[in-house]
Design a protein around this motif. Sequence first.
Motif, PDB file in Angstrom:
ATOM      1  N   GLY A 227       0.698  -1.308   0.052  1.00 38.80           N
ATOM      2  CA  GLY A 227       0.202   0.086   0.141  1.00 38.80           C
ATOM      3  C   GLY A 227       0.814   1.219   0.002  1.00 38.80           C
ATOM      4  O   GLY A 227       1.764   1.434   0.915  1.00 38.80           O
ATOM      5  N   ASP A 228       0.810   2.062  -0.826  1.00 34.37           N
ATOM      6  CA  ASP A 228       1.550   3.306  -1.213  1.00 34.37           C
ATOM      7  C   ASP A 228       1.457   4.198   0.125  1.00 34.37           C
ATOM      8  O   ASP A 228       0.216   4.272   0.697  1.00 34.37           O
ATOM      9  N   GLY A 229       2.541   4.607   0.543  1.00 37.92           N
ATOM     10  CA  GLY A 229       2.339   5.444   1.898  1.00 37.92           C
ATOM     11  C   GLY A 229       2.775   4.702   2.977  1.00 37.92           C
ATOM     12  O   GLY A 229       2.977   5.131   4.193  1.00 37.92           O
ATOM     13  N   THR A 230       2.853   3.287   2.944  1.00 42.11           N
ATOM     14  CA  THR A 230       2.996   2.455   4.111  1.00 42.11           C
ATOM     15  C   THR A 230       4.722   2.679   4.657  1.00 42.11           C
ATOM     16  O   THR A 230       4.641   2.736   5.632  1.00 42.11           O
ATOM     17  N   ALA A 231       5.401   2.879   3.735  1.00 46.29           N
ATOM     18  CA  ALA A 231       6.933   3.326   4.024  1.00 46.29           C
ATOM     19  C   ALA A 231       7.047   4.502   5.103  1.00 46.29           C
ATOM     20  O   ALA A 231       7.686   4.533   6.291  1.00 46.29           O
ATOM     21  N   ALA A 232       6.222   5.640   4.790  1.00 48.69           N
ATOM     22  CA  ALA A 232       6.291   6.610   5.483  1.00 48.69           C
ATOM     23  C   ALA A 232       5.514   6.673   6.953  1.00 48.69           C
ATOM     24  O   ALA A 232       5.807   7.044   7.683  1.00 48.69           O
ATOM     25  N   PHE A 233       4.426   5.784   6.995  1.00 48.82           N
ATOM     26  CA  PHE A 233       3.697   5.291   8.072  1.00 48.82           C
ATOM     27  C   PHE A 233       4.652   4.454   9.179  1.00 48.82           C
ATOM     28  O   PHE A 233       4.810   4.704  10.108  1.00 48.82           O
ATOM     29  N   VAL A 234       5.337   3.494   8.439  1.00 49.07           N
ATOM     30  CA  VAL A 234       6.490   2.863   9.359  1.00 49.07           C
ATOM     31  C   VAL A 234       7.548   3.904   9.973  1.00 49.07           C
ATOM     32  O   VAL A 234       7.976   3.665  11.096  1.00 49.07           O
ATOM     33  N   ARG A 235       8.175   4.804   8.936  1.00 50.35           N
ATOM     34  CA  ARG A 235       8.975   5.725   9.463  1.00 50.35           C
ATOM     35  C   ARG A 235       8.615   6.605  10.742  1.00 50.35           C
ATOM     36  O   ARG A 235       9.104   6.566  11.816  1.00 50.35           O
ATOM     37  N   ASP A 236       7.197   7.006  10.621  1.00 48.28           N
ATOM     38  CA  ASP A 236       6.517   7.632  11.538  1.00 48.28           C
ATOM     39  C   ASP A 236       6.431   7.002  12.979  1.00 48.28           C
ATOM     40  O   ASP A 236       6.663   7.430  14.146  1.00 48.28           O
ATOM     41  N   ALA A 237       6.128   5.638  12.682  1.00 51.98           N
ATOM     42  CA  ALA A 237       5.797   4.807  13.974  1.00 51.98           C
ATOM     43  C   ALA A 237       7.098   4.452  14.490  1.00 51.98           C
ATOM     44  O   ALA A 237       7.363   4.547  15.641  1.00 51.98           O
ATOM     45  N   LEU A 238       8.261   4.117  13.565  1.00 50.45           N
ATOM     46  CA  LEU A 238       9.463   4.002  14.501  1.00 50.45           C
ATOM     47  C   LEU A 238      10.001   5.071  14.856  1.00 50.45           C
ATOM     48  O   LEU A 238      10.685   4.934  16.140  1.00 50.45           O
ATOM     49  N   THR A 239      10.035   6.421  14.434  1.00 51.84           N
ATOM     50  CA  THR A 239      10.227   7.473  15.196  1.00 51.84           C
ATOM     51  C   THR A 239       9.893   7.678  16.410  1.00 51.84           C
ATOM     52  O   THR A 239      10.502   8.095  17.350  1.00 51.84           O
ATOM     53  N   VAL A 240       8.643   7.572  16.659  1.00 51.17           N
ATOM     54  CA  VAL A 240       8.021   7.765  17.879  1.00 51.17           C
ATOM     55  C   VAL A 240       8.458   6.631  18.953  1.00 51.17           C
ATOM     56  O   VAL A 240       8.715   6.866  20.041  1.00 51.17           O
ATOM     57  N   TYR A 241       8.614   5.425  18.323  1.00 47.33           N
ATOM     58  CA  TYR A 241       8.821   4.372  19.408  1.00 47.33           C
ATOM     59  C   TYR A 241      10.420   4.727  19.645  1.00 47.33           C
ATOM     60  O   TYR A 241      10.966   4.676  20.905  1.00 47.33           O
ATOM     61  N   ALA A 242      11.272   4.984  18.900  1.00 51.91           N
ATOM     62  CA  ALA A 242      12.464   5.241  19.053  1.00 51.91           C
ATOM     63  C   ALA A 242      12.820   6.294  20.189  1.00 51.91           C
ATOM     64  O   ALA A 242      13.533   6.294  21.051  1.00 51.91           O
ATOM     65  N   GLN A 243      12.103   7.481  19.811  1.00 52.25           N
ATOM     66  CA  GLN A 243      12.314   8.724  20.832  1.00 52.25           C
ATOM     67  C   GLN A 243      11.668   8.374  22.093  1.00 52.25           C
ATOM     68  O   GLN A 243      12.240   9.005  23.197  1.00 52.25           O
ATOM     69  N   HIS A 244      10.793   7.425  22.313  1.00 54.19           N
ATOM     70  CA  HIS A 244      10.132   7.116  23.566  1.00 54.19           C
ATOM     71  C   HIS A 244      10.916   6.024  24.117  1.00 54.19           C
ATOM     72  O   HIS A 244      10.963   5.708  25.572  1.00 54.19           O
ATOM     73  N   ARG A 245      11.513   4.914  23.505  1.00 48.52           N
ATOM     74  CA  ARG A 245      11.933   3.511  24.063  1.00 48.52           C
ATOM     75  C   ARG A 245      13.166   3.015  23.834  1.00 48.52           C
ATOM     76  O   ARG A 245      13.755   2.310  24.672  1.00 48.52           O
ATOM     77  N   LEU A 246      13.797   4.038  23.048  1.00 41.26           N
ATOM     78  CA  LEU A 246      15.451   3.550  22.982  1.00 41.26           C
ATOM     79  C   LEU A 246      16.322   4.698  22.996  1.00 41.26           C
ATOM     80  O   LEU A 246      15.906   5.764  23.463  1.00 41.26           O
TER      81      LEU A 246
END
Length: 248
Positions: A227-246
């Motif tokens: 689904g187009d736009g999925t890579a951007a969705f992954v980026r946004d979710a990983l960024t949130v996770y990394a900022q709060h959990r890593l």
Amino acid sequence: MEWSIQEIARQAGTTSRTLRHYGDLGLLAPSRIGSNGYRYYDQDALVRLQRILLLRELGLSLPAIKDVLEGQRDTAVALRAHLRLLEQEQARIGRQIASVRTTLHKTEEGMELMAAEVFDGFDHTAHEREVTERWGRDAYEEGDRWWRSLGDGEKKAFRDEHEAIARDWGRAGEAGLAPDGPEAQELARRHCAWLSSAKEPSRSYVIGLGEMYVADPRFGKNYDRYGDGTAAFVRDALTVYAQHRLSD
């Protein structure tokens, strides 16, 4: 003759969300919109969608595809160019098949293998430059040693886990979930756990990796094919996770 957006999505192996996204970007306009709000596509739209999908397979980003389509007004000329590229890819895959067959035959017969035969059609260092530039030579060599240390079964399990995660990212994006919501953050946790098979990922590493998924279509296509736009969705979710959990 025309087809509904659901029919086209099913036949093309994509999603209605992707086709609407193409329309929003000016890549694929419907031939008409019905009174019920449904989008319909005629034969010209089908040919244009085929060209879009071919260019996506070749690793082009959506903005680059738009530029190509706008610069190629002659559909027949464009399709001949696509056909040549596909034939080149077919030849490369043919060499890979012949290479595996040769390896199998010589292994079964106890014959000596030649490196040129084993690796014909393969490029095991395709991402060496990107990794070295982003994270340093040590990072590339460490990852390369780890990958080479795995057995065939372990390599397959690693690939299969990533495929399952990528599919789930696509479903989450299709469902319109928020990147910072609990479902997307659980996917981000799984993604980072998958990454940690090679090395515990740092905050900056995961954020940089997410950016690369969007910036480089060779990586992004692993997610956008669901689904187009999925890579951007992954980026946004990983960024949130990394900022709060890593941490770095």
